[in-house]
Design an enzyme around this catalytic site. Structure first.
Site, mmCIF file in Angstrom:
data_model
loop_
_atom_site.group_PDB
_atom_site.id
_atom_site.type_symbol
_atom_site.label_atom_id
_atom_site.label_comp_id
_atom_site.label_asym_id
_atom_site.label_seq_id
_atom_site.Cartn_x
_atom_site.Cartn_y
_atom_site.Cartn_z
ATOM 1 N N ASP A 299 11.779 6.296 -5.499
ATOM 2 C CA ASP A 299 11.046 5.038 -5.270
ATOM 3 C C ASP A 299 11.976 3.838 -5.360
ATOM 4 O O ASP A 299 11.630 2.815 -5.945
ATOM 5 C CB ASP A 299 9.864 4.873 -6.246
ATOM 6 C CG ASP A 299 9.027 3.632 -5.913
ATOM 7 O OD1 ASP A 299 8.902 3.301 -4.723
ATOM 8 O OD2 ASP A 299 8.518 2.987 -6.856
ATOM 9 N N GLY B 166 0.803 -1.228 0.000
ATOM 10 C CA GLY B 166 0.000 0.000 0.000
ATOM 11 C C GLY B 166 0.831 1.270 0.000
ATOM 12 O O GLY B 166 0.300 2.363 0.186
ATOM 13 N N GLU C 36 1.989 3.175 -2.098
ATOM 14 C CA GLU C 36 1.633 4.255 -3.025
ATOM 15 C C GLU C 36 0.408 5.038 -2.549
ATOM 16 O O GLU C 36 -0.059 5.951 -3.220
ATOM 17 C CB GLU C 36 1.364 3.655 -4.419
ATOM 18 C CG GLU C 36 2.594 3.612 -5.303
ATOM 19 C CD GLU C 36 3.776 2.861 -4.727
ATOM 20 O OE1 GLU C 36 4.653 3.538 -4.146
ATOM 21 O OE2 GLU C 36 3.851 1.632 -4.845
ATOM 22 N N ASN D 21 9.128 2.273 -0.181
ATOM 23 C CA ASN D 21 9.389 3.704 -0.318
ATOM 24 C C ASN D 21 8.686 4.525 0.761
ATOM 25 O O ASN D 21 7.613 4.168 1.220
ATOM 26 C CB ASN D 21 8.914 4.184 -1.691
ATOM 27 C CG ASN D 21 7.434 3.911 -1.907
ATOM 28 O OD1 ASN D 21 7.055 2.766 -2.163
ATOM 29 N ND2 ASN D 21 6.585 4.920 -1.797
HETATM 30 N N1 PQQ Z 1 4.843 -5.321 -6.987
HETATM 31 C C1 PQQ Z 1 5.533 -5.602 -8.129
HETATM 32 C C2 PQQ Z 1 5.265 -6.798 -8.914
HETATM 33 O O1 PQQ Z 1 4.664 -7.722 -8.336
HETATM 34 O O2 PQQ Z 1 5.636 -6.864 -10.103
HETATM 35 C C3 PQQ Z 1 6.439 -4.602 -8.376
HETATM 36 C C4 PQQ Z 1 6.258 -3.671 -7.359
HETATM 37 C C5 PQQ Z 1 5.273 -4.150 -6.490
HETATM 38 C C6 PQQ Z 1 6.922 -2.446 -7.109
HETATM 39 O O3 PQQ Z 1 7.809 -2.048 -7.877
HETATM 40 C C7 PQQ Z 1 6.536 -1.695 -5.965
HETATM 41 O O4 PQQ Z 1 7.083 -0.614 -5.717
HETATM 42 C C8 PQQ Z 1 5.512 -2.199 -5.096
HETATM 43 N N2 PQQ Z 1 5.224 -1.414 -4.038
HETATM 44 C C9 PQQ Z 1 4.300 -1.816 -3.145
HETATM 45 C C10 PQQ Z 1 4.054 -0.919 -1.987
HETATM 46 O O5 PQQ Z 1 4.791 0.059 -1.862
HETATM 47 O O6 PQQ Z 1 3.166 -1.225 -1.170
HETATM 48 C C11 PQQ Z 1 3.619 -3.022 -3.287
HETATM 49 C C12 PQQ Z 1 3.885 -3.865 -4.374
HETATM 50 C C13 PQQ Z 1 3.135 -5.160 -4.380
HETATM 51 O O7 PQQ Z 1 2.493 -5.460 -3.359
HETATM 52 O O8 PQQ Z 1 3.128 -5.933 -5.322
HETATM 53 C C14 PQQ Z 1 4.862 -3.437 -5.333
#
Ligand code: PQQ
Length: 563
Positions: free
Chosen positions: A297, A171, A173, A255
């Site tokens: 990030d 979460g 973001e 982040n």
């Molecule tokens: N999930 C992926 C994926 O599964 O390909 C790539 C990312 C996530 C990211 O690059 C993220 O920055 C990211 N950030 C969060 C977050 O900050 O809560 C969650 C997730 C996620 O749960 O998959 C990703």
């Protein structure tokens, strides 16, 4: 089919099952099996493929688990399947039936289950933990970990440590507050909760009573301006690993929120960090921040893998992690001290190196500009920073071979234009304050699988791939390293030289993590196929370059022919 704490702790050695994410709690993804090896792998054939079905086939990032002839594997949209490992027959399916309002940032993915006792436990995109009966797939208990309407979700596989299910949350973001939590695996009762943003109170439950357990880190706002720590992000979105040796959970944090770093001067603890957490109490034992005051990030969730090595006759209790920011770090896992760090990508523009304590030496010209310094106050100056925010390496786990003593790191070479914009926190809304376009750096490749020596920082061999690599790695005593590609191939490499020894196209891109196990004297290997995850959604010009890749959703199982 009952899984015990001992089974989980011994998982790396006991080859007839896979009962932990990472083939052992340390997450080394190394198997002592060697029947499939550099000589025999050319004869490896698929024995069955199982489809996840569904109308919408999205990213499939699961690592399957195997116990007593049954495979437990998750699929997009918070689904779980139990499959007969010999035939590929479905035994049961559980579908979490998600509400409309879920807000996963990066595709409707799930990375796998935890097994304990007779339970199959997983986290859902509406931020619940669900425990299913391993025999029937019926719900045994269900707990709400956080409110999905605030932007929380769960995509990571939970882990079980001494009877406790450990989970993180996604979460980052949406200006949530990251946390790690422990639940009684058998009953689902909450045991402790540890927020990962400085200043928030932790809790422990004693005889059903919620008791304060010390604030996380320094005083509220010590490394944050004003009230920003209240919506500081640092999501624990990849779960973690467990080191039995030091009795520590190693959990990474994402982040700081928002991305616009000019709004939050300071280090912004504990964002973009690795935390060592006591699994009994939820206390933070030490932290190591890879990107203080993160403005790109770069996040910090990537897995921290415990390993030992010899230095002048002495055993070093180390742990290694390859960060999104492009540096690989070797830490002393007993106290978090920095041992060494080195780039594992060809280009890093935002920092010129690391200092003696492992803190980055910033190239301030590469920090996206402050919008309030612009003429209309609406858009700060744009920079071309390398790596891109999707990272020199993202969530896809690396492997450590005990034979070659090398880490096999799935990495990507890309950059981004990034700029900042004004933003304000609003519950349940995106909280970035940034705009960006990811761009390739070369014509012919983005992905690079690298064999890295953690003692010297040297790259021993590399394999370059046209598309970004987005799946996990498996190393085996058969001198093999396996990884899947977005082009659909399961590829096997000689662990010492990088020579390609095997490839088979699974029909859709692979963003899952392979496993191997033994049943009735035969070695099996499985991998999930189904293109998706963050790249097609956030990849900018890279996403355009590879938009021909097809979606899917299946698990493939391979073995050698009977001799
Ligand atoms: N999930 C992926 C994926 O599964 O390909 C790539 C990312 C996530 C990211 O690059 C993220 O920055 C990211 N950030 C969060 C977050 O900050 O809560 C969650 C997730 C996620 O749960 O998959 C990703």
């Amino acid at each position: 089919a009952s899984v015990t704490d001992k089974d989980i702790l011994q998982d790396q050695k006991t080859v007839e099952d896979v009962v932990s994410n990472g083939l052992g709690p340390r997450g080394q993804r190394y198997s002592p099996l060697d029947k499939i090896n550099t000589d025999t792998v050319k004869d490896m054939r698929p024995v069955w493929s199982f489809s996840f079905g569904g109308e919408k086939q999205r990213g499939q990032e699961s690592q399957p688990m195997v116990k007593d002839g049954v495979m437990y594997v998750t699929a997009s949209y918070s689904r779980v399947f139990a499959v007969d490992t010999k035939t590929g027959d479905e035994l049961w399916e559980y579908n979490a039936r998600l509400p409309d309002g879920i807000m996963p940032c990066c595709d409707v993915i799930n990375r796998g289950v935890a097994l304990y006792d007779d339970l199959v436990i997983f986290g859902t995109l509406d931020a619940k933990l669900v425990a299913l009966d391993a025999k029937t797939g019926k719900v045994k208990w269900k707990k709400t970990v956080a409110d999905y309407k605030e932007g929380y979700s769960i995509t990571a596989a939970p882990m079980v440590v001494n009877g406790k299910v450990i989970t993180g949350v996604s979460g980052g973001e949406f200006g949530i507050v990251g946390k790690a939590e422990a639940y009684d695996a058998k009953t689902g009762k909450i045991l402790w909760s540890r927020p990962t943003v400085e200043g928030h109170m932790g809790y422990i439950w004693k005889d059903g009573k919620k008791v304060e357990n010390g604030i996380s880190g320094g005083k509220p706002g010590q490394t944050w301006p004003g009230d920003l720590w209240k919506s500081g992000g640092a999501a624990t979105w990849l779960g973690g690993t467990y080191d039995p040796d030091t009795n520590s959970l190693f959990i990474g944090t994402g982040n700081p929120a928002p991305w616009n770093s000019h709004m939050r001067p300071g280090d912004n603890l504990f964002s973009s960090s690795r935390l060592a957490i006591d699994p009994d109490t939820g206390k933070i034992k030490w932290h190591f921040q890879t990107t203080p005051h993160d403005g790109w990030d770069y996040d910090g969730v990537n897995e921290l893998i415990a390993f030992d090595y010899m230095d002048g006759g002495k055993t070093v209790k180390a742990a290694a992690t390859a960060d999104r920011n492009g540096f690989m770090y070797v830490l002393n896992r007993t106290n978090g001290d920095f041992i060494r760090g080195f780039p594992f990508v060809d280009e890093i523009s935002w920092a010129t190196g690391l200092d003696k304590k492992g803190r980055p030496i910033y190239n301030e010209k590469m920090r996206p500009g402050n919008p309030s310094a612009s003429e209309d106050g609406k858009k700060g100056s744009s920079v071309h920073a390398v790596p891109a925010f999707l990272g020199g390496k993202n969530w896809m786990p690396m492997a450590y071979s005990q034979d070659t003593e090398l880490f096999y790191v799935p990495s990507n070479e890309w950059g981004m234009d990034i700029w900042n914009e004004p933003t304000a926190y609003k519950k349940g809304a995106a909280y970035l304050g940034a705009g960006f376009t990811i761009k390739p750096l070369t014509e012919d490749h983005i992905g690079v699988l690298r064999a890295m020596d953690p003692k010297t920082g040297k790259e021993v061999w590399r394999y370059q791939n046209f598309s970004p690599l987005w799946g996990g790695v498996l190393a085996t005593a058969g001198n093999l390293v396996f990884i899947g590609t977005p082009e659909g191939y399961l590829k096997g490499f000689d662990a010492k030289t990088g020579e390609v020894k095997y490839q088979f196209n699974t029909g859709s891109g692979i963003v899952g993590s392979p496993i191997t196990w033994e049943q009735d004297g035969e070695q099996f290997l499985s991998v999930v196929s189904g293109w998706g995850g963050a790249v097609p959604l956030w990849g900018g010009e890279v996403a355009k370059r590879i938009k021909h890749l097809n979606q899917g959703g299946s698990v493939w199982t391979f073995k050698l022919p009977k001799s």
